[in-house]
Design a protein around this motif. Structure first.
Motif, PDB file in Angstrom:
ATOM      1  N   MET A   1       3.753   4.675   3.551  1.00  0.00           N
ATOM      2  CA  MET A   1       4.384   5.460   4.616  1.00  0.00           C
ATOM      3  C   MET A   1       3.327   5.692   5.699  1.00  0.00           C
ATOM      4  O   MET A   1       2.217   5.178   5.589  1.00  0.00           O
ATOM      5  CB  MET A   1       4.907   6.782   4.048  1.00  0.00           C
ATOM      6  CG  MET A   1       6.360   6.731   3.590  1.00  0.00           C
ATOM      7  SD  MET A   1       6.746   5.533   2.296  1.00  0.00           S
ATOM      8  CE  MET A   1       6.019   6.303   0.870  1.00  0.00           C
ATOM      9  N   ASP A   2       3.639   6.500   6.745  1.00  0.00           N
ATOM     10  CA  ASP A   2       2.673   6.582   7.847  1.00  0.00           C
ATOM     11  C   ASP A   2       1.360   7.276   7.472  1.00  0.00           C
ATOM     12  O   ASP A   2       0.292   6.825   7.863  1.00  0.00           O
ATOM     13  CB  ASP A   2       3.304   7.200   9.110  1.00  0.00           C
ATOM     14  CG  ASP A   2       3.835   8.606   8.871  1.00  0.00           C
ATOM     15  OD1 ASP A   2       3.885   9.037   7.700  1.00  0.00           O
ATOM     16  OD2 ASP A   2       4.186   9.273   9.860  1.00  0.00           O
ATOM     17  N   THR A   3       1.435   8.362   6.689  1.00  0.00           N
ATOM     18  CA  THR A   3       0.175   9.051   6.356  1.00  0.00           C
ATOM     19  C   THR A   3      -0.168   9.012   4.873  1.00  0.00           C
ATOM     20  O   THR A   3      -1.230   9.458   4.470  1.00  0.00           O
ATOM     21  CB  THR A   3       0.240  10.539   6.773  1.00  0.00           C
ATOM     22  OG1 THR A   3       1.320  11.163   6.063  1.00  0.00           O
ATOM     23  CG2 THR A   3       0.444  10.686   8.275  1.00  0.00           C
ATOM     24  N   PHE A   4       0.742   8.524   4.042  1.00  0.00           N
ATOM     25  CA  PHE A   4       0.497   8.470   2.599  1.00  0.00           C
ATOM     26  C   PHE A   4       1.226   7.280   1.994  1.00  0.00           C
ATOM     27  O   PHE A   4       2.005   6.600   2.676  1.00  0.00           O
ATOM     28  CB  PHE A   4       0.937   9.790   1.930  1.00  0.00           C
ATOM     29  CG  PHE A   4       2.431  10.012   1.947  1.00  0.00           C
ATOM     30  CD1 PHE A   4       3.209   9.663   0.842  1.00  0.00           C
ATOM     31  CD2 PHE A   4       3.070  10.561   3.054  1.00  0.00           C
ATOM     32  CE1 PHE A   4       4.578   9.863   0.851  1.00  0.00           C
ATOM     33  CE2 PHE A   4       4.449  10.758   3.070  1.00  0.00           C
ATOM     34  CZ  PHE A   4       5.203  10.408   1.959  1.00  0.00           C
ATOM     35  N   ALA A   5       0.961   7.031   0.702  1.00  0.00           N
ATOM     36  CA  ALA A   5       1.628   5.923   0.018  1.00  0.00           C
ATOM     37  C   ALA A   5       2.192   6.412  -1.313  1.00  0.00           C
ATOM     38  O   ALA A   5       1.727   7.417  -1.870  1.00  0.00           O
ATOM     39  CB  ALA A   5       0.649   4.781  -0.212  1.00  0.00           C
TER      40      ALA A   5
ATOM     41  N   ALA B   1      -6.096  -1.140   1.828  1.00  0.00           N
ATOM     42  CA  ALA B   1      -7.525  -1.370   2.053  1.00  0.00           C
ATOM     43  C   ALA B   1      -8.378  -0.902   0.874  1.00  0.00           C
ATOM     44  O   ALA B   1      -9.510  -1.364   0.693  1.00  0.00           O
ATOM     45  CB  ALA B   1      -7.973  -0.660   3.332  1.00  0.00           C
ATOM     46  N   ALA B   2      -7.834   0.011   0.061  1.00  0.00           N
ATOM     47  CA  ALA B   2      -8.613   0.549  -1.062  1.00  0.00           C
ATOM     48  C   ALA B   2      -8.601  -0.379  -2.286  1.00  0.00           C
ATOM     49  O   ALA B   2      -9.352  -0.176  -3.232  1.00  0.00           O
ATOM     50  CB  ALA B   2      -8.067   1.921  -1.446  1.00  0.00           C
ATOM     51  N   TYR B   3      -7.740  -1.388  -2.274  1.00  0.00           N
ATOM     52  CA  TYR B   3      -7.635  -2.295  -3.425  1.00  0.00           C
ATOM     53  C   TYR B   3      -8.546  -3.512  -3.281  1.00  0.00           C
ATOM     54  O   TYR B   3      -8.688  -4.049  -2.187  1.00  0.00           O
ATOM     55  CB  TYR B   3      -6.198  -2.793  -3.578  1.00  0.00           C
ATOM     56  CG  TYR B   3      -5.251  -1.777  -4.187  1.00  0.00           C
ATOM     57  CD1 TYR B   3      -5.289  -1.493  -5.555  1.00  0.00           C
ATOM     58  CD2 TYR B   3      -4.317  -1.110  -3.408  1.00  0.00           C
ATOM     59  CE1 TYR B   3      -4.408  -0.580  -6.123  1.00  0.00           C
ATOM     60  CE2 TYR B   3      -3.431  -0.193  -3.962  1.00  0.00           C
ATOM     61  CZ  TYR B   3      -3.491   0.063  -5.330  1.00  0.00           C
ATOM     62  OH  TYR B   3      -2.629   0.962  -5.879  1.00  0.00           O
ATOM     63  N   ASP B   4      -9.100  -3.938  -4.396  1.00  0.00           N
ATOM     64  CA  ASP B   4      -9.929  -5.144  -4.420  1.00  0.00           C
ATOM     65  C   ASP B   4      -9.042  -6.337  -4.788  1.00  0.00           C
ATOM     66  O   ASP B   4      -8.791  -6.600  -5.964  1.00  0.00           O
ATOM     67  CB  ASP B   4     -11.056  -4.974  -5.445  1.00  0.00           C
ATOM     68  CG  ASP B   4     -11.890  -6.247  -5.593  1.00  0.00           C
ATOM     69  OD1 ASP B   4     -11.705  -7.194  -4.787  1.00  0.00           O
ATOM     70  OD2 ASP B   4     -12.714  -6.300  -6.520  1.00  0.00           O
ATOM     71  N   PHE B   5      -8.580  -7.060  -3.771  1.00  0.00           N
ATOM     72  CA  PHE B   5      -7.668  -8.175  -4.030  1.00  0.00           C
ATOM     73  C   PHE B   5      -8.368  -9.393  -4.631  1.00  0.00           C
ATOM     74  O   PHE B   5      -7.718 -10.299  -5.131  1.00  0.00           O
ATOM     75  CB  PHE B   5      -6.886  -8.533  -2.758  1.00  0.00           C
ATOM     76  CG  PHE B   5      -5.712  -7.626  -2.540  1.00  0.00           C
ATOM     77  CD1 PHE B   5      -4.458  -7.954  -3.017  1.00  0.00           C
ATOM     78  CD2 PHE B   5      -5.877  -6.404  -1.894  1.00  0.00           C
ATOM     79  CE1 PHE B   5      -3.374  -7.090  -2.856  1.00  0.00           C
ATOM     80  CE2 PHE B   5      -4.809  -5.537  -1.720  1.00  0.00           C
ATOM     81  CZ  PHE B   5      -3.547  -5.877  -2.201  1.00  0.00           C
ATOM     82  N   SER B   6      -9.716  -9.385  -4.623  1.00  0.00           N
ATOM     83  CA  SER B   6     -10.420 -10.511  -5.258  1.00  0.00           C
ATOM     84  C   SER B   6     -10.285 -10.450  -6.784  1.00  0.00           C
ATOM     85  O   SER B   6     -10.551 -11.415  -7.484  1.00  0.00           O
ATOM     86  CB  SER B   6     -11.893 -10.518  -4.845  1.00  0.00           C
ATOM     87  OG  SER B   6     -12.607  -9.494  -5.518  1.00  0.00           O
ATOM     88  N   ALA B   7      -9.858  -9.274  -7.305  1.00  0.00           N
ATOM     89  CA  ALA B   7      -9.664  -9.133  -8.750  1.00  0.00           C
ATOM     90  C   ALA B   7      -8.207  -9.349  -9.152  1.00  0.00           C
ATOM     91  O   ALA B   7      -7.870  -9.263 -10.334  1.00  0.00           O
ATOM     92  CB  ALA B   7     -10.115  -7.740  -9.199  1.00  0.00           C
TER      93      ALA B   7
END
Ligand SMILES: [Zn+2]
Length: 290
Positions: A54-58, A116-122
């Protein structure tokens, strides 16, 4: 649900991206009312997480061992054949349809850019997946059983118990072998197949043909040699492994089965291995949703 199913879910739910949530219901206690009136800006999967931005949270949904979901767009089901179990945790109504989630863990993440907080390389399903990093991270656990390491979401995000068992069968590796006893060539093959098989899982899931195409998970006979498929709950995670002892080079006689303790009268009493803190021995007998 395992990574490929979440990848598919994010794809199936794209008709809701950019849409406003009109109504919210469900038995979740996290304060889901705040979702009403919000516009879902993006929907993505990472490993076993499904995230609504969402705009300020997920909103982060983790299906744990038994969670499922269903969605309809303009009255037509866009999801698979997942079982529905009990009252919904969360129902989101949009102008063009609805999403219903059962038995999952739902959580708010106070972040305007949760991706952005997730490490997609894993993430085994990601274009950014880095097999060399996974190999190095696996080698950092020399004394761990390979079956446990494959379920480590910081290394193989998205790999669940079905993928673990199939990959170890396809690469002819014992689930009980320790990382330090696996050759580099073999370990590279395991890492590569974690991604390769996950995409096969996705293709089969799309056509509702996953279960019948699994080679070892919940099977009784080995498709390669015709031998018996054995099953054991083991490892730090106390999850069930299915394996062909012959094809995967397992000495079944050397495996711990039941603990033997001696009674005061001198007779042997067989007792089952103890449960871990989460009572996982009992839960592991149930079927893992794909
Ligand atoms: Zn076999």
């Amino acid at each position: 649900m395992e990574g490929p199913s979440l990848y598919l879910a994010a794809e199936q739910l794209q008709p809701f991206a950019g849409r406003r949530i009109e109504r919210v219901s469900g038995n979740s206690k996290i304060g889901i009312e705040r979702l009403a009136g919000q516009t879902v800006l993006a929907i993505f999967a990472w490993g076993k997480h499904l995230v609504f931005q969402m705009d300020t949270f997920a909103l982060r949904v983790h299906f744990m061992l038994w969670g499922t979901f269903a969605a309809t767009v303009k009255g037509r089901s866009v999801t698979g054949d997942y079982r529905r179990s009990g009252p919904p945790r969360l129902v989101l109504n949009f102008p063009n349809g609805e999403i219903t989630i059962w038995a999952a863990s739902v959580k708010f993440v106070e972040d305007a850019d949760a991706k952005a907080a997730y490490d997609f390389s894993a993430n085994v399903m990601s274009d950014e997946w880095d097999p060399r990093a996974a190999l190095a991270k696996t080698r950092a656990f020399p004394r761990a059983e390979i079956a446990d390491v494959l379920l480590d979401q910081a290394i193989f995000a998205g790999v669940g118990n079905i993928i673990k068992n199939e990959v170890l069968f396809r690469t002819r590796v014992s689930p009980f072998v320790k990382v330090r006893d696996i050759s580099d060539r073999k370990l590279k093959a395991i890492v590569a197949d974690a991604r390769t098989f996950s995409f096969r899982f996705l293709d089969l899931r799309r056509i509702f043909a996953l279960r019948k195409n699994l080679e070892v998970y919940r099977r009784s006979a080995c498709p390669r040699c015709g031998g018996k498929i054995e099953r054991r709950v083991h490892g730090q995670r106390a999850r069930r492994s299915f394996f062909c002892a012959k094809c995967q080079h397992v000495r079944v006689s050397a495996l711990p089965t039941m603990r033997i303790r001696r009674s005061r009268s001198g007779t042997n009493i067989r007792t089952a291995p103890p449960r871990d803190a989460g009572g996982r021995r009992r839960r592991a007998r149930r079927r893992d949703p794909a």
